[in-house]
Design an enzyme around this catalytic site. Sequence first.
Site, mmCIF file in Angstrom:
data_model
loop_
_atom_site.group_PDB
_atom_site.id
_atom_site.type_symbol
_atom_site.label_atom_id
_atom_site.label_comp_id
_atom_site.label_asym_id
_atom_site.label_seq_id
_atom_site.Cartn_x
_atom_site.Cartn_y
_atom_site.Cartn_z
ATOM 1 N N ASN A 1 4.857 41.348 23.053
ATOM 2 C CA ASN A 1 3.546 41.508 22.423
ATOM 3 C C ASN A 1 3.564 40.791 21.058
ATOM 4 O O ASN A 1 4.375 41.139 20.194
ATOM 5 C CB ASN A 1 3.274 43.012 22.260
ATOM 6 C CG ASN A 1 1.927 43.289 21.630
ATOM 7 O OD1 ASN A 1 1.545 42.619 20.679
ATOM 8 N ND2 ASN A 1 1.222 44.272 22.135
ATOM 9 N N HIS B 1 1.644 41.322 16.253
ATOM 10 C CA HIS B 1 2.028 41.470 14.852
ATOM 11 C C HIS B 1 2.393 40.156 14.176
ATOM 12 O O HIS B 1 2.511 40.105 12.954
ATOM 13 C CB HIS B 1 3.091 42.552 14.695
ATOM 14 C CG HIS B 1 2.520 43.896 15.050
ATOM 15 N ND1 HIS B 1 1.387 44.386 14.415
ATOM 16 C CD2 HIS B 1 2.834 44.791 15.995
ATOM 17 C CE1 HIS B 1 1.072 45.545 14.955
ATOM 18 N NE2 HIS B 1 1.923 45.808 15.917
ATOM 19 N N HIS C 1 -3.383 42.221 22.342
ATOM 20 C CA HIS C 1 -4.483 43.194 22.334
ATOM 21 C C HIS C 1 -5.628 42.606 21.516
ATOM 22 O O HIS C 1 -5.505 42.475 20.295
ATOM 23 C CB HIS C 1 -3.974 44.498 21.707
ATOM 24 C CG HIS C 1 -4.975 45.616 21.702
ATOM 25 N ND1 HIS C 1 -4.658 46.879 21.246
ATOM 26 C CD2 HIS C 1 -6.268 45.668 22.101
ATOM 27 C CE1 HIS C 1 -5.718 47.657 21.365
ATOM 28 N NE2 HIS C 1 -6.714 46.946 21.862
ATOM 29 N N ARG D 1 -8.509 43.406 19.846
ATOM 30 C CA ARG D 1 -9.189 44.635 19.417
ATOM 31 C C ARG D 1 -10.648 44.336 19.106
ATOM 32 O O ARG D 1 -11.005 43.217 18.737
ATOM 33 C CB ARG D 1 -8.493 45.230 18.183
ATOM 34 C CG ARG D 1 -7.084 45.723 18.468
ATOM 35 C CD ARG D 1 -6.509 46.425 17.264
ATOM 36 N NE ARG D 1 -7.062 47.749 17.100
ATOM 37 C CZ ARG D 1 -6.452 48.881 17.454
ATOM 38 N NH1 ARG D 1 -5.239 48.853 17.966
ATOM 39 N NH2 ARG D 1 -7.032 50.035 17.289
ATOM 40 N N ARG E 1 -8.737 42.720 14.310
ATOM 41 C CA ARG E 1 -7.933 42.847 13.084
ATOM 42 C C ARG E 1 -6.683 41.956 13.095
ATOM 43 O O ARG E 1 -6.147 41.637 12.063
ATOM 44 C CB ARG E 1 -7.547 44.293 12.820
ATOM 45 C CG ARG E 1 -6.518 44.844 13.766
ATOM 46 C CD ARG E 1 -6.005 46.181 13.291
ATOM 47 N NE ARG E 1 -6.997 47.215 13.421
ATOM 48 C CZ ARG E 1 -6.704 48.493 13.671
ATOM 49 N NH1 ARG E 1 -5.440 48.856 13.802
ATOM 50 N NH2 ARG E 1 -7.628 49.398 13.785
ATOM 51 N N GLU F 1 -4.507 43.286 26.602
ATOM 52 C CA GLU F 1 -4.841 44.702 26.401
ATOM 53 C C GLU F 1 -6.266 44.756 25.873
ATOM 54 O O GLU F 1 -6.647 43.951 25.003
ATOM 55 C CB GLU F 1 -3.901 45.335 25.378
ATOM 56 C CG GLU F 1 -2.474 45.416 25.843
ATOM 57 C CD GLU F 1 -1.574 46.009 24.770
ATOM 58 O OE1 GLU F 1 -2.053 46.332 23.664
ATOM 59 O OE2 GLU F 1 -0.382 46.126 25.045
ATOM 60 N N THR G 1 -2.326 51.749 18.753
ATOM 61 C CA THR G 1 -2.807 52.591 19.851
ATOM 62 C C THR G 1 -2.060 53.923 19.823
ATOM 63 O O THR G 1 -0.837 53.947 19.888
ATOM 64 C CB THR G 1 -2.546 51.881 21.202
ATOM 65 O OG1 THR G 1 -2.944 50.521 21.070
ATOM 66 C CG2 THR G 1 -3.317 52.533 22.321
ATOM 67 N N GLU H 1 0.806 51.699 32.753
ATOM 68 C CA GLU H 1 1.828 51.480 31.732
ATOM 69 C C GLU H 1 2.043 52.824 31.052
ATOM 70 O O GLU H 1 1.109 53.393 30.476
ATOM 71 C CB GLU H 1 1.385 50.429 30.705
ATOM 72 C CG GLU H 1 2.440 50.265 29.614
ATOM 73 C CD GLU H 1 2.153 49.120 28.641
ATOM 74 O OE1 GLU H 1 1.441 48.164 29.010
ATOM 75 O OE2 GLU H 1 2.662 49.207 27.507
ATOM 76 N N HIS I 1 5.523 50.874 24.087
ATOM 77 C CA HIS I 1 5.079 51.423 22.803
ATOM 78 C C HIS I 1 6.232 52.096 22.082
ATOM 79 O O HIS I 1 6.775 53.081 22.566
ATOM 80 C CB HIS I 1 3.902 52.396 22.926
ATOM 81 C CG HIS I 1 3.062 52.393 21.672
ATOM 82 N ND1 HIS I 1 3.492 52.953 20.497
ATOM 83 C CD2 HIS I 1 1.859 51.858 21.416
ATOM 84 C CE1 HIS I 1 2.564 52.773 19.574
ATOM 85 N NE2 HIS I 1 1.568 52.103 20.095
HETATM 86 N N1 PXP Z 1 1.882 48.640 25.227
HETATM 87 C C1 PXP Z 1 0.653 48.930 24.772
HETATM 88 C C2 PXP Z 1 -0.389 49.339 25.755
HETATM 89 C C3 PXP Z 1 0.343 48.825 23.408
HETATM 90 O O1 PXP Z 1 -0.902 49.122 22.978
HETATM 91 C C4 PXP Z 1 1.343 48.389 22.524
HETATM 92 C C5 PXP Z 1 1.024 48.233 21.054
HETATM 93 O O2 PXP Z 1 0.078 47.255 20.874
HETATM 94 C C6 PXP Z 1 2.598 48.073 23.044
HETATM 95 C C7 PXP Z 1 2.855 48.234 24.393
HETATM 96 C C8 PXP Z 1 3.707 47.574 22.175
HETATM 97 O O3 PXP Z 1 4.097 48.562 21.287
HETATM 98 P P1 PXP Z 1 5.091 48.202 20.109
HETATM 99 O O4 PXP Z 1 4.417 47.198 19.246
HETATM 100 O O5 PXP Z 1 5.335 49.512 19.433
HETATM 101 O O6 PXP Z 1 6.329 47.639 20.765
#
Ligand code: PXP
Length: 241
Positions: free
Chosen positions: A7, A10, A43, A45, A49, A70, A101, A151, A191
Site C-alpha cells: 500500500n 503513505h 485508497h 479517499r 488527503r 480501496e 481506516t 480482507e 492493517h
Molecule cells: N488494508 C486496508 C483495507 C487498509 O485500509 C489499510 C490502510 O490503508 C491497509 C490494509 C494497510 O494498513 P497499514 O498501512 O497499517 O499496513
Amino acid sequence: MAKLGVNVDHVATIREARKGDSPDPVHAAVLAELAGADGITVHLREDRRHVSDRDLALLRKTVKTKLNMELAATNEMVRIALEVKPEQCTFVPERREEVTTEGGLDVVMQKDSLSGKIKILKEAEIEVSLFIDPDIDQVKASHKVGADAIEIHTGAYCEARPGRARQAEFDKILNAVKTASKLGLTVHAGHGLDYWNVQPVAAISEINELNIGHSIVSRAVLVGMERAVREMKELIVAARK
Ligand code: PXP
C-alpha cells in the site's frame, strides 16, 4: 505463500506534507514491484488527503502486477472504479475525521447497498473484496452479498499486547479465515502488520494476500536515510571543488 500487496498511500502522505510532486507513489509502486511486490494497493479517499485521481490513473497505466483500489461504498467511488478498472476493489468504511481506516465494514447492516455495488463491479470483471473485522457474522454476510473475497482487519491483533491478549485476537482471525475459506471466499488480511507481527498471520495457509503499507513506508524512510544524506553531502562537497 501469501502474496504481498504494498500500500503506497503513505508515500503520497509525505508528498502532501508539501503539496508538491515528490515523493511520487507511482515511482514507489514501480520500485515495490521490482522488489517483488505481488500487487499495489491505494485508497482513494473521498477527501483525497493522500492519493489523488492522477495517482490512480497513472498507477492503472503502470502497475504490472495487480492494482487493488480501496474505496468507500459510495456511488461516486464506484463510478471512478468503473472508469479506472483496477483488478480488485476493496470496500472499506471511511470517516473523514479518522486518521486511518478504523474498523471493518458492517456488511450485516449494509447488505442491500453493498450487494448492488458489488454486482456492478463484478459485471465489469473487477474482483470485489470487503474489509471486515474477524467476526463470523460479517464473514457470512460477505458471502451472502456476493463478494469474491474478504480482507480481514488485523488491527486489533497488531495492537494487542503480545501474550494472551494477542493470542485471543489471533484466534479470532483464524476462525474467520477458516469460515470464509469453507464458504469459498478468497481471504486477504491487513492493517497494522509490521516486521514483528506479520509472521503468524503470514503462516495461515488459507490467506491469499497481505496488504501492508505504513510499516513498509516507515522502514523505507529509515533504511534509505544513510544513502540520502550521503548523496546530499557529496553534492555539497562537490559544489566547491
Ligand atoms: N488494508 C486496508 C483495507 C487498509 O485500509 C489499510 C490502510 O490503508 C491497509 C490494509 C494497510 O494498513 P497499514 O498501512 O497499517 O499496513
